[in-house]
Structures are given as C-alpha cells and as structure tokens.
Write a protein that holds these residues in place. Structure first.
Motif, PDB file in Angstrom:
ATOM      1  N   ALA A 161      -3.175  10.892  20.601  1.00  0.00           N
ATOM      2  CA  ALA A 161      -2.594  10.482  19.348  1.00  0.00           C
ATOM      3  C   ALA A 161      -1.294  10.061  19.609  1.00  0.00           C
ATOM      4  O   ALA A 161      -0.825   9.056  18.813  1.00  0.00           O
ATOM      5  N   VAL A 162      -0.469  10.640  20.206  1.00  0.00           N
ATOM      6  CA  VAL A 162       0.851  10.460  20.545  1.00  0.00           C
ATOM      7  C   VAL A 162       1.087   8.972  21.253  1.00  0.00           C
ATOM      8  O   VAL A 162       1.573   8.215  20.747  1.00  0.00           O
ATOM      9  N   LYS A 163      -0.099   8.739  22.200  1.00  0.00           N
ATOM     10  CA  LYS A 163      -0.164   7.490  22.838  1.00  0.00           C
ATOM     11  C   LYS A 163      -0.395   6.494  21.864  1.00  0.00           C
ATOM     12  O   LYS A 163       0.213   5.192  22.094  1.00  0.00           O
ATOM     13  N   LYS A 164      -1.264   7.009  21.173  1.00  0.00           N
ATOM     14  CA  LYS A 164      -1.719   5.621  19.998  1.00  0.00           C
ATOM     15  C   LYS A 164      -0.493   5.233  19.398  1.00  0.00           C
ATOM     16  O   LYS A 164      -0.561   3.958  19.088  1.00  0.00           O
ATOM     17  N   ARG A 165      -0.015   6.256  18.853  1.00  0.00           N
ATOM     18  CA  ARG A 165       1.097   5.852  17.816  1.00  0.00           C
ATOM     19  C   ARG A 165       2.327   5.186  18.567  1.00  0.00           C
ATOM     20  O   ARG A 165       3.166   4.393  17.926  1.00  0.00           O
ATOM     21  N   GLN A 166       2.874   5.724  19.869  1.00  0.00           N
ATOM     22  CA  GLN A 166       3.587   4.922  20.618  1.00  0.00           C
ATOM     23  C   GLN A 166       3.119   3.532  20.978  1.00  0.00           C
ATOM     24  O   GLN A 166       4.036   2.599  20.890  1.00  0.00           O
ATOM     25  N   MET A 167       1.985   3.342  20.947  1.00  0.00           N
ATOM     26  CA  MET A 167       1.457   1.931  21.329  1.00  0.00           C
ATOM     27  C   MET A 167       1.910   0.948  20.136  1.00  0.00           C
ATOM     28  O   MET A 167       2.325  -0.029  20.209  1.00  0.00           O
ATOM     29  N   TRP A 168       1.475   1.264  19.042  1.00  0.00           N
ATOM     30  CA  TRP A 168       1.601   0.639  17.797  1.00  0.00           C
ATOM     31  C   TRP A 168       3.149   0.271  17.589  1.00  0.00           C
ATOM     32  O   TRP A 168       3.678  -0.666  17.278  1.00  0.00           O
ATOM     33  N   ASN A 169       4.013   1.256  17.667  1.00  0.00           N
ATOM     34  CA  ASN A 169       5.340   1.332  17.694  1.00  0.00           C
ATOM     35  C   ASN A 169       6.137   0.216  18.722  1.00  0.00           C
ATOM     36  O   ASN A 169       7.221  -0.285  18.334  1.00  0.00           O
ATOM     37  N   ARG A 170       5.619   0.428  19.900  1.00  0.00           N
ATOM     38  CA  ARG A 170       6.249  -0.478  20.740  1.00  0.00           C
ATOM     39  C   ARG A 170       6.014  -1.836  20.685  1.00  0.00           C
ATOM     40  O   ARG A 170       6.604  -2.795  20.696  1.00  0.00           O
ATOM     41  N   MET A 171       4.748  -2.302  19.747  1.00  0.00           N
ATOM     42  CA  MET A 171       4.231  -3.674  19.574  1.00  0.00           C
ATOM     43  C   MET A 171       5.140  -4.100  18.230  1.00  0.00           C
ATOM     44  O   MET A 171       4.786  -5.196  17.856  1.00  0.00           O
ATOM     45  N   ARG A 172       5.762  -2.831  17.516  1.00  0.00           N
ATOM     46  CA  ARG A 172       6.481  -3.236  16.409  1.00  0.00           C
ATOM     47  C   ARG A 172       5.475  -3.506  15.240  1.00  0.00           C
ATOM     48  O   ARG A 172       5.734  -4.733  14.592  1.00  0.00           O
ATOM     49  N   MET A 173       4.223  -3.471  15.266  1.00  0.00           N
ATOM     50  CA  MET A 173       3.120  -3.752  14.455  1.00  0.00           C
ATOM     51  C   MET A 173       2.546  -2.724  13.757  1.00  0.00           C
ATOM     52  O   MET A 173       2.754  -1.509  14.069  1.00  0.00           O
ATOM     53  N   ASN A 174       1.929  -3.052  12.493  1.00  0.00           N
ATOM     54  CA  ASN A 174       1.212  -2.088  11.771  1.00  0.00           C
ATOM     55  C   ASN A 174      -0.396  -2.303  11.849  1.00  0.00           C
ATOM     56  O   ASN A 174      -0.749  -3.242  11.303  1.00  0.00           O
ATOM     57  N   PRO A 175      -1.049  -1.149  12.136  1.00  0.00           N
ATOM     58  CA  PRO A 175      -2.319  -1.397  11.967  1.00  0.00           C
ATOM     59  C   PRO A 175      -3.265  -1.622  10.855  1.00  0.00           C
ATOM     60  O   PRO A 175      -4.321  -2.032  10.511  1.00  0.00           O
ATOM     61  N   THR A 176      -2.372  -1.354   9.717  1.00  0.00           N
ATOM     62  CA  THR A 176      -2.917  -1.454   8.427  1.00  0.00           C
ATOM     63  C   THR A 176      -2.272  -2.862   7.633  1.00  0.00           C
ATOM     64  O   THR A 176      -2.758  -2.999   6.387  1.00  0.00           O
ATOM     65  N   ASP A 177      -1.853  -3.453   8.366  1.00  0.00           N
ATOM     66  CA  ASP A 177      -1.119  -5.039   7.887  1.00  0.00           C
ATOM     67  C   ASP A 177      -2.270  -5.999   7.601  1.00  0.00           C
ATOM     68  O   ASP A 177      -2.314  -6.870   8.455  1.00  0.00           O
ATOM     69  N   LEU A 178      -3.142  -5.718   6.742  1.00  0.00           N
ATOM     70  CA  LEU A 178      -4.201  -6.816   6.571  1.00  0.00           C
ATOM     71  C   LEU A 178      -4.046  -7.855   5.617  1.00  0.00           C
ATOM     72  O   LEU A 178      -4.777  -8.655   5.558  1.00  0.00           O
ATOM     73  N   ALA A 179      -3.227  -7.536   4.651  1.00  0.00           N
ATOM     74  CA  ALA A 179      -3.000  -8.353   3.667  1.00  0.00           C
ATOM     75  C   ALA A 179      -1.503  -8.416   3.314  1.00  0.00           C
ATOM     76  O   ALA A 179      -0.801  -7.501   3.167  1.00  0.00           O
ATOM     77  N   ASP A 180      -0.777  -9.735   2.989  1.00  0.00           N
ATOM     78  CA  ASP A 180       0.520  -9.633   2.398  1.00  0.00           C
ATOM     79  C   ASP A 180       0.739  -8.977   1.148  1.00  0.00           C
ATOM     80  O   ASP A 180       1.565  -8.434   0.673  1.00  0.00           O
ATOM     81  N   LEU A 181      -0.346  -9.129   0.208  1.00  0.00           N
ATOM     82  CA  LEU A 181      -0.206  -8.506  -1.114  1.00  0.00           C
ATOM     83  C   LEU A 181      -1.077  -7.751  -1.518  1.00  0.00           C
ATOM     84  O   LEU A 181      -2.539  -7.896  -0.819  1.00  0.00           O
ATOM     85  N   SER A 182      -1.045  -6.614  -2.077  1.00  0.00           N
ATOM     86  CA  SER A 182      -1.999  -5.658  -2.482  1.00  0.00           C
ATOM     87  C   SER A 182      -2.133  -5.469  -4.033  1.00  0.00           C
ATOM     88  O   SER A 182      -1.700  -6.097  -4.743  1.00  0.00           O
ATOM     89  N   ALA A 183      -2.600  -4.505  -4.340  1.00  0.00           N
ATOM     90  CA  ALA A 183      -2.756  -4.103  -5.864  1.00  0.00           C
ATOM     91  C   ALA A 183      -1.403  -3.215  -6.279  1.00  0.00           C
ATOM     92  O   ALA A 183      -1.278  -3.350  -7.276  1.00  0.00           O
ATOM     93  N   ALA A 184      -0.574  -3.183  -5.383  1.00  0.00           N
ATOM     94  CA  ALA A 184       0.707  -3.298  -5.786  1.00  0.00           C
ATOM     95  C   ALA A 184       1.288  -4.098  -6.743  1.00  0.00           C
ATOM     96  O   ALA A 184       2.212  -3.868  -7.557  1.00  0.00           O
ATOM     97  N   THR A 185       0.837  -5.376  -6.638  1.00  0.00           N
ATOM     98  CA  THR A 185       1.336  -6.578  -7.411  1.00  0.00           C
ATOM     99  C   THR A 185       0.129  -7.304  -8.112  1.00  0.00           C
ATOM    100  O   THR A 185       0.350  -7.873  -9.015  1.00  0.00           O
ATOM    101  N   LEU A 186      -0.896  -7.200  -7.490  1.00  0.00           N
ATOM    102  CA  LEU A 186      -2.046  -7.982  -7.820  1.00  0.00           C
ATOM    103  C   LEU A 186      -3.162  -7.283  -8.837  1.00  0.00           C
ATOM    104  O   LEU A 186      -3.266  -5.786  -8.639  1.00  0.00           O
ATOM    105  N   THR A 187      -3.720  -7.826  -9.732  1.00  0.00           N
ATOM    106  CA  THR A 187      -4.913  -7.589 -10.393  1.00  0.00           C
ATOM    107  C   THR A 187      -5.939  -8.490 -10.089  1.00  0.00           C
ATOM    108  O   THR A 187      -5.886  -9.628 -10.021  1.00  0.00           O
ATOM    109  N   PHE A 188      -7.066  -7.897  -9.589  1.00  0.00           N
ATOM    110  CA  PHE A 188      -8.253  -8.650  -9.260  1.00  0.00           C
ATOM    111  C   PHE A 188      -9.085  -8.873 -10.205  1.00  0.00           C
ATOM    112  O   PHE A 188      -9.760  -8.050 -11.137  1.00  0.00           O
ATOM    113  N   LEU A 189      -9.589 -10.426 -10.340  1.00  0.00           N
ATOM    114  CA  LEU A 189     -10.382 -10.859 -11.481  1.00  0.00           C
ATOM    115  C   LEU A 189     -11.578 -11.381 -11.109  1.00  0.00           C
ATOM    116  O   LEU A 189     -11.658 -12.032  -9.935  1.00  0.00           O
ATOM    117  N   MET A 190     -12.554 -11.194 -11.917  1.00  0.00           N
ATOM    118  CA  MET A 190     -13.701 -11.802 -11.440  1.00  0.00           C
ATOM    119  C   MET A 190     -14.036 -12.583 -12.958  1.00  0.00           C
ATOM    120  O   MET A 190     -14.050 -12.164 -14.100  1.00  0.00           O
TER     121      MET A 190
END
Length: 597
Positions: A231-260
């Motif tokens: 688990a430590v190794k996994k977390r260190q790997m993402w930190n070394r890459m300076r990336m986030n494994p949940t960075d899937l979208a720039d915008l989220s429901a934090a600002t968006l309302t999803f419409l149909m």
C-alpha cells in the motif's frame, strides 16, 4: 497531478449542488403540469424541446432566465428553450436555416456530424466570421445523409450555457429501423457559475473540482487488502508521478448539474410508451465536459446506430459516450416504468429520467458505482501491464533517452504497400518535449475492446469500440491509404494546458489534406484523460490495429495511453476544425485546423 488538498477531506459541495438540483427538480415533480407549461416571458423552456420541420427554419439566439438548482441564472438559448428545438429534416432536401443573434456578443451554430460546404459549418475564424450581434446569418445546405445528429454553438462557452439541440434526418427512402415510438434523449450539463470563471479556476488549480481524491481510509483499505508495504509502495508511485488516480474529469457535481432533455435528476424527464411497443431512443451527448455511462436497469439495449450511421445490431446493458457522440438504441419494455440512468464517469453525479407507460411513474434509481481509479495500463499503455515496469514513475522517466527519436509529425508520412496496417512505431514530435506536455507514452495499448476505467468487469455487458461494425455499404471507400499521419494528444495537467503534439492551437499550423485522397490518421493519447475527438467535414472510419475497417464515426473517444487509427477521405474543399469535444480542452488548445485543397 499534484494533490493539493488535505488527505481525507470528503466534503462535497458538488453533492450539495447535486441535491439542490434534486430539490428543484423535486418541486417540479410535485407539480408535473409545470414541467411542460409554457414558460413565463423571459424564462427558459425546459423539460421538453419543440420540434421544427420543413425546409425553411428560423432560429433566434438570445438570453433568458433559467433555474436548475434553486438559483436563477442567465442562459444562452435558441428559441428560448433548453434543449433547443429538435430539427426534424429529410435526407436529400435543401434546407435554409436563418439564425438571428440577439446577444450582445458574436455567436454561431455548428451542425455536428452533418456533411456540408465548409462555409456552412459554423466555426468562427475557420469557416466563417461568426454571427455579429443583431445579424441574421443564412445557412443553406443539402442533406446528404440520414440519422441522429445535433447542433450547438461554436463560440466561446455558449454551448455550456444552453445552446444545443437535436437534429433528426429522416431517410429519403423510408426508415430502415423499425420502431413504434421514438424519443430523443439529449444529455447535457449545467453550471451556475460563469464558465469563464470555472476555466480560470482550473488554470490556477486543475483539481479544484475533484472531491474524490485518495484518502487515509483508501490507504488503510489498500493496506488491508495488499499489505502495508504494498500500500505504501502504491501511494509512493502515484506521488512520484505527481498524478492522481481519480483525476477522471475536470469538472464534477461540485459545479455541474446533470441534465436529461433539460431536466435535472428529480425533474424526471419521462418518455412514454405502450406495452408491447418497440421504442427507439436517440441518445445524444450534448454536454460540455462530461462522459456519461448509460444504462436502463432491467432492460437490454440494442445499439443500431453510432453517430447517425447504421451499425450491425449489438445488444448491451451499458455504454459510455463522450461529448459529441450519439447512439441510437432499441428497447422493448415489458414493465410500466424503467429508469434511464446516466452516471458521470467520475461518479460524482448522474442524469436521470424515466421510460414509462404514463406520466408520474418512476422506477428505482440505482446507486452510483464506486469511484474508479486509473490503472497503470491507463497511464503507461502496455508498459503498465508489465511487472517491474508498472512501478516506473513518469515524472522520473527520460523519454528522450529511450531511442525513439523525436520528430516533427508535420513531416511524417508513410507511403505505399507498407500501409496495410497502421504503424505501431511511436513517434513523438519534437514539440512534445516542452512545457505543454507532462507525459509521453512509449508503449501505447491499441486494444479497442476495453470499455474504459470504471466499466471493466462490472458484471454488465458494456459496449466497446470493438463491438461496432458498420452495415454493408456504409464504408464506401475500400481503398488503401496512400499515406499516414500521426498526431499525439498532449497536455500538462498542472498547468491545465491541452494541445496536440505539444502545441496549442495558437502555435500550430494547419494539417493539409488533398481532396479525394485516402488518408490514415493515427491518434495517440499521451494524457491520462479520455478525449472525444471530432473531425469536421468528413467521416472517420475507425479501424483495428490490424487494419480492418470497423465503423464510421464523426467523433471517436481515445482512452488514456491508447493509440487508435482511422481512415478518412476528404471530399469537400475548404477549412475544417478538428478538436477534442470537451469544451475546456478545445478552448485550451487541443484543436487543429485542417485545410483540404
């Protein structure tokens, strides 16, 4: 991407805004008569779109009030509704569409996926100057195709504030797809914020709207499953890459309302049917920045069209589509009500409606799936599938020393008999080695049978690009390509910079194509996000990595660390746009001009 928040922070204003949307929609749900009532003067009509037919159509662009979350905001609308009127046209007809701009700024309308003269394509600065305030611009073109398409503004962020609608072009020789009933399901997203302000915030902190970042709880769960050291190794790997494994979208429901169809989730847009009917659903992703995963719990969907073009029927439980894509599906409901459920790729919210035998019915709404994490294959392609390689951090890798040799893609072309299959040799442009690029993939994956992050092995049958086959006669150019063009989708997540081959649009030169040539285009995604790439003015005939032609598209999603290819034949002269259909990516520079001469 650098993680700038305190680990463990889970407060979610997006969820609060999402709930506000539920409440606002819930109020309307309690008064169903209001859902389809004529809006008061100055207010935006939502929940249903008028249908316009004929060969002469008038559209008016203006501002009007709208309230999706309990707050009144200004929308940019076409004929005063969100979505804009559905245009139901006929193949072979010449249509005249007069568009009057009543805004105080220039505007435009682009006819997404429609083949037409470039002057009618509606991209300011490329195909025409735009529509000045107070001006009426007359679009006139003959419809050479049938199917489901859509239209939207190509000016600034107007698409994000309400300027989009559906186009249905009926086949001149009669409908080939038999259905008793037909509904447009147009998915979109809305923000109460000024889109320019949202974009500016992302330039300062690109993960501002991501509230699904790894927490201490995630770490302890990993430790329980794989052991503390791993688990430590996994977390260190993402930190070394300076990336986030949940960075899937720039915008989220934090600002968006999803419409149909212009309704928030609890507004519960409802499409009616009678028992025993076969229903055609025309799904359009008209969102500015959202990938949707669509399913109808309890009901199989048979996909019969992709991007308006007929495909061999394929039955699935779920499909993912990005901004700009369309899928037509057939369903045969047996019960009185089913939920149309479209969760965002990052699982921060959803759009929702109901397919029912009468208004007022509802079916259970499923819980959203768990927040997925990007895998090493998403980050590093086939290299990420290998044991020790999977732990190599991109932030520490020196790609220039790997012997691939940087080159200028503008000068890259393969010719002749060697083009039976797409090139597998990765060629990074010299311009990729600059501040606009934070990641380069040297061993991309070429598989098209991957449904994408969050949909793998979820127990449902999920559509993939490998499932799609155009019906006979759709792929009408079987010539081998005469040359090959390779372009890489690039970005710098921390700078919120998006580009092609490391060059934002303003620093790039046009891509040249010859009228009538058969050309192979290779797109390699050197970023950690999926990009729906839309080429104007010509079809994109997707092929396998063995050179087998598969399906005709106008918008192709390219997953992280993926390398895909398609063939195209530019028939129409002129200047065309080519870009990622995520609006902020396009505006930031993932855009090219194509000149056909």
């Amino acid at each position: 991407m650098k993680t700038s928040r305190t680990p463990g922070r889970r407060f979610d204003p997006g969820r609060r805004r999402f709930v506000q949307g539920l409440v606002a929609g819930g109020v309307l749900l309690g008064m169903p008569g209001l859902l389809h009532a004529r809006p008061e003067p100055g207010a935006t009509g939502t929940g249903t779109a008028p249908v316009l037919t004929g060969s002469v159509i008038d559209l008016v662009i203006a501002e009007s009030r709208v309230n999706f979350t309990g707050l009144v905001r200004r929308a940019t609308t076409i004929n005063g509704s969100i979505p804009a009127p559905t245009l139901r046209l006929r193949e072979g007809d010449e249509v005249t569409i007069r568009v009057t701009n009543k805004l105080s700024e220039p505007s435009s309308i682009h006819w997404h996926g429609i083949l037409l003269p470039y002057q009618m394509d509606g991209v300011p600065g490329i195909s025409f100057p735009g529509i000045a305030p107070g001006e009426t611009y007359v679009y006139r073109f003959r419809l050479r195709q049938s199917g489901t398409y859509w239209y939207h503004s190509h000016s600034g962020f107007q698409e994000m504030t309400g300027m989009y609608g559906a186009i249905i072009v009926e086949p001149r020789e009669g409908e080939r797809i038999r259905a008793d009933r037909d509904h447009v399901v147009l998915l979109s997203d809305w923000t109460d914020e000024d889109p320019a302000s949202v974009f500016a915030k992302l330039k300062v902190q690109s993960d501002l709207y991501n509230f699904n970042q790894p927490t201490a709880g995630d770490f302890f769960r990993d430790a329980g499953k794989m052991g503390l050291a791993a688990a430590v190794k996994k977390r260190q790997m993402w930190n070394r890459m300076r990336m986030n494994p949940t960075d899937l979208a720039d915008l989220s429901a934090a600002t968006l309302t999803f419409l149909m169809n212009g309704s928030p989730p609890a507004g519960n847009w409802t499409g009616l049917f009678r028992r025993g009917e076969r229903v055609r659903l025309r799904f359009i992703n008209g969102s500015s920045n959202t990938f949707y995963d669509v399913r109808i719990p309890g009901l199989k969907m048979t996909v019969v069209q992709a991007d308006g073009q007929d495909v061999e029927p394929v039955t699935v439980d779920e499909f993912r589509f990005g901004s700009g894509e369309t899928y037509d599906v057939l369903v045969e409901p047996k019960e009185d009500a089913y939920t149309l459920f479209a969760q965002s790729m990052d699982r921060s919210g959803y759009a929702r409606g109901t397919l029912a035998t009468r208004q007022g019915l509802a079916a259970p709404v499923p819980a959203m799936d768990p927040v997925p994490w990007l895998s090493m294959a998403d980050m590093m392609g086939t290299m990420g599938l290998g044991g020790s390689h999977a732990m190599m951090g991109h932030g520490a890798m020196d790609h220039s020393a790997m012997g691939h040799g940087a080159m200028d893609h503008g000068q890259h072309a393969r010719h002749g008999a060697t083009l039976a299959r797409p090139s597998q040799q990765v060629r990074h442009a010299r311009t990729e080695y600059g501040p606009s690029t934070d990641m380069r993939v040297d061993m991309p994956r070429t598989n098209l049978d991957d449904p994408g992050v969050g949909l793998r092995d979820n127990g449902r049958r999920v559509l993939t690009q490998a499932d799609l086959r155009s019906l006979d006669g759709i792929l009408d150019d079987r010539r081998s390509p005469s040359r090959e063009l390779e372009l890489h989708l690039t970005g710098n997540m921390e700078r919120y910079s998006w580009s092609i081959d490391g060059l934002e649009f303003g620093r790039s030169t046009p891509v040249a194509m010859a009228q009538g040539e058969r050309l192979r285009v290779i797109l390699q995604n050197d970023t950690m996000m999926t990009h729906p790439m839309h080429l104007h003015g010509m079809w994109s005939d997707l092929e396998s990595d063995q050179g087998e032609l598969l399906v005709r598209r106008h918008t192709i999603p390219v997953q992280p660390a993926q390398r895909i290819s398609f063939l195209t034949t530019p028939h129409d002269l002129g200047r065309w746009a080519w870009h990622c259909h995520l609006l902020f990516h396009m505006d930031a520079g993932m855009f090219r001009e194509v000149v056909v001469s």
